[in-house]
Design a protein around this motif. Structure first.
Motif, PDB file in Angstrom:
ATOM      1  N   VAL A   1      27.094 -22.762  57.314  1.00  0.00           N
ATOM      2  CA  VAL A   1      26.800 -24.027  57.979  1.00  0.00           C
ATOM      3  C   VAL A   1      25.506 -23.880  58.791  1.00  0.00           C
ATOM      4  O   VAL A   1      25.367 -22.961  59.604  1.00  0.00           O
ATOM      5  N   ASP A   2      24.560 -24.765  58.549  1.00  0.00           N
ATOM      6  CA  ASP A   2      23.278 -24.740  59.257  1.00  0.00           C
ATOM      7  C   ASP A   2      23.332 -25.433  60.605  1.00  0.00           C
ATOM      8  O   ASP A   2      22.607 -25.062  61.525  1.00  0.00           O
ATOM      9  N   SER A   3      24.165 -26.468  60.710  1.00  0.00           N
ATOM     10  CA  SER A   3      24.205 -27.270  61.931  1.00  0.00           C
ATOM     11  C   SER A   3      25.603 -27.843  62.127  1.00  0.00           C
ATOM     12  O   SER A   3      26.274 -28.187  61.154  1.00  0.00           O
ATOM     13  N   ILE A   4      26.004 -27.928  63.392  1.00  0.00           N
ATOM     14  CA  ILE A   4      27.274 -28.550  63.760  1.00  0.00           C
ATOM     15  C   ILE A   4      26.929 -29.729  64.650  1.00  0.00           C
ATOM     16  O   ILE A   4      26.276 -29.567  65.690  1.00  0.00           O
ATOM     17  N   ILE A   5      27.357 -30.910  64.244  1.00  0.00           N
ATOM     18  CA  ILE A   5      26.994 -32.138  64.951  1.00  0.00           C
ATOM     19  C   ILE A   5      28.254 -32.852  65.407  1.00  0.00           C
ATOM     20  O   ILE A   5      29.168 -33.087  64.627  1.00  0.00           O
TER      21      ILE A   5
ATOM     22  N   ASP B   1      25.001 -24.976  71.382  1.00  0.00           N
ATOM     23  CA  ASP B   1      24.708 -24.681  69.982  1.00  0.00           C
ATOM     24  C   ASP B   1      25.029 -25.846  69.050  1.00  0.00           C
ATOM     25  O   ASP B   1      24.769 -25.763  67.858  1.00  0.00           O
ATOM     26  N   LEU B   2      25.596 -26.904  69.581  1.00  0.00           N
ATOM     27  CA  LEU B   2      25.936 -28.075  68.784  1.00  0.00           C
ATOM     28  C   LEU B   2      24.934 -29.184  69.064  1.00  0.00           C
ATOM     29  O   LEU B   2      24.329 -29.238  70.133  1.00  0.00           O
ATOM     30  N   VAL B   3      24.773 -30.070  68.117  1.00  0.00           N
ATOM     31  CA  VAL B   3      23.964 -31.275  68.314  1.00  0.00           C
ATOM     32  C   VAL B   3      24.913 -32.359  68.815  1.00  0.00           C
ATOM     33  O   VAL B   3      25.889 -32.698  68.137  1.00  0.00           O
ATOM     34  N   MET B   4      24.640 -32.879  69.996  1.00  0.00           N
ATOM     35  CA  MET B   4      25.464 -33.939  70.586  1.00  0.00           C
ATOM     36  C   MET B   4      24.768 -35.270  70.279  1.00  0.00           C
ATOM     37  O   MET B   4      23.819 -35.656  70.953  1.00  0.00           O
TER      38      MET B   4
END
Length: 158
Positions: free
Chosen positions: A69-73, A94-97
């Motif tokens: 997984v490249d990104s967690i949104i 580390d997450l995109v909010m």
């Protein structure tokens, strides 16, 4: 009809908190060329979302990344300031909010719910997706609880 596996995410302009305040981002930019875990909650700082849903993804972020997984949104029908404060309160750096302040993304996905009876208005349903290069690979929705949308369930699906 709600979005389904095999469908392409709609290209919607939303917001994240930038260094100098709210910053506009397009979903096409956030998801293009990446494997992304996207999860949505009915509201930041609400009991289940704060006690279990968001923390599960924070704790399992490294395990998700180890599975490619490249990104967690995380998205919610809340404004950028609320999403930023909620992320900071839960060590979710580390997450995109992702703020869906007007609910446009939730509406475009046809994944809204009416919470006007509890003074919350139109909100997002609780869901989790695996998205690969803007295409939905998996969509799990929870009407109640976190059985289908927890970080652990998504880890098992990867």
């Amino acid at each position: 009809m709600p979005i389904r596996p095999g469908d392409t995410l709609p290209d919607i302009e939303l917001q994240v908190m930038g260094e100098n305040g709210p910053k506009k981002v397009r979903t096409s930019e956030l998801f293009a060329g990446k494997k992304v875990v996207l999860f949505a909650v009915p509201g930041a700082f609400t009991p289940t979302c704060s006690a279990a849903h968001l923390p599960g993804f924070v704790v399992n972020a490294d395990k998700l990344r180890a599975k490619g997984v490249d990104s967690i949104i995380c998205t919610s029908v809340n404004d950028t300031f609320v999403m930023d404060a909620w992320g900071k309160a839960h060590n979710a750096e580390d997450l995109v909010m992702l703020a869906d302040g007007l609910g446009e993304f939730a509406k475009a996905l046809d994944l809204t719910q009416d919470r006007t009876a509890s003074q919350m208005g139109i909100r997002s349903q609780r869901y989790a997706m695996i998205v690969n290069d803007v295409t939905v690979e998996l969509l799990n929705i929870d009407a109640q609880g976190l059985d289908q949308t927890s970080a652990e369930t998504i880890l098992d699906a990867l």
